[in-house]
Design a protein around this motif. Structure first.
Motif, mmCIF file in Angstrom:
data_model
loop_
_atom_site.group_PDB
_atom_site.id
_atom_site.type_symbol
_atom_site.label_atom_id
_atom_site.label_comp_id
_atom_site.label_asym_id
_atom_site.label_seq_id
_atom_site.Cartn_x
_atom_site.Cartn_y
_atom_site.Cartn_z
ATOM 1 N N LEU A 35 0.803 -1.153 0.051
ATOM 2 C CA LEU A 35 -0.073 0.135 0.016
ATOM 3 C C LEU A 35 0.881 1.422 -0.016
ATOM 4 C CD1 LEU A 35 -2.985 1.499 0.193
ATOM 5 C CD2 LEU A 35 -2.399 1.355 2.737
ATOM 6 N N PHE A 36 1.927 1.207 0.994
ATOM 7 C CA PHE A 36 2.670 2.499 1.126
ATOM 8 C C PHE A 36 3.587 2.662 -0.197
ATOM 9 C CE2 PHE A 36 0.899 2.411 5.432
ATOM 10 C CZ PHE A 36 0.403 3.696 5.413
ATOM 11 N N SER A 37 3.953 1.438 -0.627
ATOM 12 C CA SER A 37 5.083 1.673 -1.751
ATOM 13 C C SER A 37 4.416 2.284 -2.914
ATOM 14 C CB SER A 37 5.197 0.159 -2.105
ATOM 15 O OG SER A 37 6.537 -0.283 -1.221
ATOM 16 N N ASN A 38 2.998 1.729 -3.054
ATOM 17 C CA ASN A 38 2.238 2.510 -4.254
ATOM 18 C C ASN A 38 1.979 3.971 -3.727
ATOM 19 O OD1 ASN A 38 0.706 2.310 -6.531
ATOM 20 N ND2 ASN A 38 -1.307 1.794 -5.394
ATOM 21 N N ILE A 39 1.449 4.149 -2.814
ATOM 22 C CA ILE A 39 1.291 5.735 -2.473
ATOM 23 C C ILE A 39 2.500 6.453 -2.542
ATOM 24 C CG2 ILE A 39 0.583 7.224 -0.396
ATOM 25 C CD1 ILE A 39 -1.246 5.157 0.462
ATOM 26 N N SER A 40 3.681 6.133 -2.231
ATOM 27 C CA SER A 40 4.972 6.677 -2.457
ATOM 28 C C SER A 40 5.157 7.015 -3.984
ATOM 29 C CB SER A 40 6.278 5.836 -1.559
ATOM 30 O OG SER A 40 7.230 6.554 -1.908
ATOM 31 N N ARG A 41 5.073 6.074 -4.815
ATOM 32 C CA ARG A 41 5.318 6.205 -6.081
ATOM 33 C C ARG A 41 4.472 7.009 -6.693
ATOM 34 N NH1 ARG A 41 4.619 1.293 -7.145
ATOM 35 N NH2 ARG A 41 2.613 1.392 -7.827
ATOM 36 N N SER A 67 0.411 13.370 5.655
ATOM 37 C CA SER A 67 0.554 14.281 4.396
ATOM 38 C C SER A 67 -0.609 14.251 3.450
ATOM 39 C CB SER A 67 2.023 14.351 3.965
ATOM 40 O OG SER A 67 2.291 13.143 3.452
ATOM 41 N N CYS A 68 -0.647 12.777 3.035
ATOM 42 C CA CYS A 68 -1.733 12.534 2.055
ATOM 43 C C CYS A 68 -3.155 12.242 2.257
ATOM 44 C CB CYS A 68 -1.315 11.121 1.216
ATOM 45 S SG CYS A 68 0.433 11.402 0.592
ATOM 46 N N TYR A 69 -3.504 11.905 3.489
ATOM 47 C CA TYR A 69 -5.061 11.651 4.071
ATOM 48 C C TYR A 69 -5.251 12.162 5.331
ATOM 49 C CZ TYR A 69 -4.630 8.090 0.507
ATOM 50 O OH TYR A 69 -4.497 7.030 -0.659
ATOM 51 N N LYS A 70 -4.344 12.912 5.895
ATOM 52 C CA LYS A 70 -4.759 13.548 7.117
ATOM 53 C C LYS A 70 -4.983 12.564 8.100
ATOM 54 C CE LYS A 70 -3.862 17.685 4.979
ATOM 55 N NZ LYS A 70 -2.428 18.252 5.293
ATOM 56 N N VAL A 113 -3.072 12.200 -4.309
ATOM 57 C CA VAL A 113 -2.880 10.558 -4.205
ATOM 58 C C VAL A 113 -4.168 10.074 -3.956
ATOM 59 C CG1 VAL A 113 -2.121 8.973 -2.405
ATOM 60 C CG2 VAL A 113 -0.444 10.978 -3.432
ATOM 61 N N PRO A 114 -5.099 10.885 -3.120
ATOM 62 C CA PRO A 114 -6.366 9.788 -2.809
ATOM 63 C C PRO A 114 -7.229 9.822 -4.306
ATOM 64 C CG PRO A 114 -6.185 11.771 -1.235
ATOM 65 C CD PRO A 114 -5.185 11.881 -2.423
ATOM 66 N N ILE A 115 -6.935 10.506 -5.088
ATOM 67 C CA ILE A 115 -7.601 10.057 -6.406
ATOM 68 C C ILE A 115 -7.297 8.774 -7.032
ATOM 69 C CG2 ILE A 115 -7.909 10.915 -9.061
ATOM 70 C CD1 ILE A 115 -7.460 13.832 -7.914
ATOM 71 N N HIS A 116 -5.913 8.469 -6.839
ATOM 72 C CA HIS A 116 -5.455 7.215 -7.373
ATOM 73 C C HIS A 116 -5.720 5.878 -6.267
ATOM 74 C CE1 HIS A 116 -3.435 8.949 -10.777
ATOM 75 N NE2 HIS A 116 -3.308 10.213 -10.202
ATOM 76 N N VAL A 117 -5.618 6.312 -5.040
ATOM 77 C CA VAL A 117 -5.876 5.388 -4.048
ATOM 78 C C VAL A 117 -6.810 5.905 -2.951
ATOM 79 C CG1 VAL A 117 -4.905 4.014 -2.003
ATOM 80 C CG2 VAL A 117 -3.775 4.590 -3.939
ATOM 81 N N PRO A 118 -8.201 5.444 -3.098
ATOM 82 C CA PRO A 118 -9.414 6.174 -2.404
ATOM 83 C C PRO A 118 -9.043 6.140 -1.101
ATOM 84 C CG PRO A 118 -10.194 4.866 -4.348
ATOM 85 C CD PRO A 118 -8.482 4.776 -4.282
ATOM 86 N N ARG A 119 -9.332 7.019 -0.155
ATOM 87 C CA ARG A 119 -9.257 7.121 1.021
ATOM 88 C C ARG A 119 -9.934 5.897 1.964
ATOM 89 N NH1 ARG A 119 -8.310 10.876 5.386
ATOM 90 N NH2 ARG A 119 -9.683 10.263 7.199
ATOM 91 N N ALA A 120 -11.084 5.654 1.400
ATOM 92 C CA ALA A 120 -11.734 4.340 1.991
ATOM 93 C C ALA A 120 -11.206 3.079 1.778
ATOM 94 C CB ALA A 120 -13.149 4.378 1.269
ATOM 95 N N GLN A 121 -10.468 3.146 0.737
ATOM 96 C CA GLN A 121 -9.451 1.903 0.568
ATOM 97 C C GLN A 121 -8.220 1.843 1.454
ATOM 98 O OE1 GLN A 121 -8.083 1.386 -3.473
ATOM 99 N NE2 GLN A 121 -6.310 -0.143 -3.056
ATOM 100 N N PHE A 122 -7.834 3.328 1.542
ATOM 101 C CA PHE A 122 -6.736 3.208 2.399
ATOM 102 C C PHE A 122 -6.888 2.755 3.885
ATOM 103 C CE2 PHE A 122 -4.192 6.357 5.064
ATOM 104 C CZ PHE A 122 -2.960 5.845 4.918
#
Length: 530
Positions: A402-408, A486-489, A418-427
């Motif tokens: 998960l975090f490797s994908n977010i970092s990329r 930083s990405c999802y608060k 970032v939340p556009i590509h990895v939705p907050r609900a999924q995170f």
């Protein structure tokens, strides 16, 4: 000198030698009375006479048999030794590396279980060098003085020829001294006329090399006097060097045999799993203990052998250590070895053991093996980083992915998108499933149990490796915390500090109970799946 003259006059050349002696006293050359070709024959005859009358076999045998250690007698007559140590030599303390007891880092000063670590008997070597080398020097001096072999008017070539002639004569005169000296230095011999054969003793040869090296200092012409005195000292140095070449060769042959055994990779399983400390690496510290004990035998308590400064000894000890790492690398890279984790465990555990095993034995060996220790430290760090990364990725697979994908994605689009590509609900759903406090305790417990299974007890690496893993966990979870904020608060729970506390608690409870909680039930760590 008077004894030599009396023997010569009564036994061989009554008129000639008297004239030679008178001629030498008058500071002229023997050539005034004798032709050069006759002088050479007289020199050879005199050499034979000394060998038969003054330094004959019977007298030398009696002298060496009378020494405190009586090594020359033991080497020949201890017939029960072969049954005690098959393949050894009478009075020998040399054993193959495979015969030494393996060492544990937890108990570095444990007593020798094998009972083979015994000091060499150096009394004979010390006595013979201190008592007999002056006699050899006097014989060389008398030979040079009597036959005018070191006259100052001679050119360099003639002096060299005269030295070779003197060496040939004195070698013949002292042949029985050198024969028995070879024996007490542990030098192997071929079968003699009586059918006796002396087997080599490499450890005794190693110690003899050190004593011979020290004896050399007493026969250096520091004042540059030249003449007969200088020639006699040069002869003694040549005699010592000849003995050193033989003992060093004996030692080198033994080392090469041990390297052959090391390169067979004894006891290492084909797949490399749970290989533990290699048999060769585990036994090296015991062998080094034996070397130090033998080198200190007969010395003052505060004596410390400086093996690093003895070229042959240091070179071949380092060569043996290098063979250990060549064997380790070969086992780690072979096709049958598991490359997921076993190769790294093999490297990190054995390189750590080597480094600690040497350092525990003092500054002398640490200095000697500094190059190998530096290389081992690099191997240990690289393999440890790879192993710990594999452990974390395996147990925290979903979070790492998960975090490797977010970092990329963050590098490409920035924090806000970032939340556009990895939705907050999924995170959030992934974190709630994978990183609750109870789940974290279970996962970290499994990681500790797995590491406890992979690492051998004798290697002593588990506490060090676990401390390193806790540090890596802190770094990884710290980065994940920052990404989450930083990405999802979103505040990651448990935090990096909480993970460290859980990890420390896991190692503490394991040390007290020896059991882990796996899948909700207590099990011994040996049942943890890879």
């Amino acid at each position: 000198v008077s004894i030599h003259i009396i023997i010569l006059e009564s036994k061989a050349f009554p008129g000639v030698v008297t004239r030679l002696h008178q001629n030498h006293r008058s500071s002229s050359t023997p050539d005034a009375f004798l032709k050069p070709d006759i002088l050479s024959a007289v020199q050879d005859a005199y050499s034979e006479l000394v060998a038969e009358e003054i330094m004959n076999e019977k007298r030398m045998k009696f002298y060496f048999a009378s020494l405190l250690g009586r090594m020359s007698v033991k080497i020949s007559h201890d017939i029960n030794f072969e049954s005690k140590f098959p393949g050894g030599t009478p009075a020998s303390v040399t054993h193959d590396l495979s015969e030494y007891a393996p060492v544990s880092l937890r108990h570095p000063n444990a007593s020798d279980a094998s009972g083979i670590i015994k000091p060499v008997n150096v009394e004979d070597i010390e006595a013979a060098l201190s008592e007999m080398l002056p006699l050899i020097a006097r014989e060389a001096y008398f030979m040079a003085a009597l036959f005018g072999l070191s006259s100052r008017h001679l050119d360099g070539r003639q002096k060299k020829r005269n030295f070779e002639a003197a060496k040939k004569s004195v070698d013949n005169s002292s042949q029985y001294f050198r024969y028995y000296m070879n024996r007490i230095c542990g030098i192997a011999s071929s079968e003699d006329a009586e059918g006796k054969k002396v087997k080599g003793d490499a450890m005794l040869s190693l110690v003899a090399s050190i004593h011979l090296n020290e004896a050399m200092d007493g026969y250096i012409d520091r004042n540059k006097k030249g003449g007969d005195h200088s020639l006699s000292l040069a002869y003694v140095r040549a005699t010592i060097l000849d003995l050193r070449k033989k003992v060093d060769k004996q030692w080198v042959i033994w080392v090469e045999d041990q390297i052959k055994w090391i390169r067979t990779n004894p006891g290492v399983p084909p797949n490399g799993k749970r290989a533990g400390i290699f048999a060769s690496i585990a036994r090296l510290p015991s062998f080094l203990d034996h070397v130090l004990i033998c080198c200190k035998a007969g010395r003052p308590k505060d004596y410390t052998p400086n093996l690093a400064k003895i070229k042959v000894v240091s070179y071949y000890l380092q060569k043996m250590a290098s063979a250990l790492f060549a064997s380790l690398n070969e086992c780690a890279e072979r096709e049958t070895t598991d490359q997921q984790y076993a190769a790294n465990v093999m490297r990190m555990e054995n390189s750590y053991f080597f480094t600690q095993g040497i350092k525990q034995r003092g500054i002398e060996l640490t200095t000697l093996f500094q190059k190998q220790i530096t290389g081992a430290s690099v191997i240990c760090k690289q393999s440890t980083d790879a192993y710990l990364g594999w452990m974390i990725k395996r147990e925290f697979k979903a979070m790492h992915s998960l975090f490797s994908n977010i970092s990329r994605i963050r590098k490409d689009v920035g924090d806000a998108d970032v939340p556009i590509h990895v939705p907050r609900a999924q995170f959030v759903r992934t974190l709630q499933k994978e990183s609750s406090k109870e789940i974290m305790k279970e996962k970290i417990g499994v990681v500790y149990a797995r590491m406890e299974k992979h690492l051998s007890e004798s290697g002593g690496l588990l506490p060090v490796a676990w401390k390193a893993l806790v540090k890596v966990l802190y770094e990884w979870f710290g980065r994940w915390e920052k990404l989450s904020t930083s990405c999802y608060k979103f505040i990651l729970e448990p935090s990096a500090i909480d993970v460290v506390r859980i990890a420390k608690a896991a190692s503490g409870s394991a040390a007290s109970s020896g059991k882990r909680i796996i899948e909700g039930r207590p099990e011994k760590h040996k049942y943890v799946s890879i």
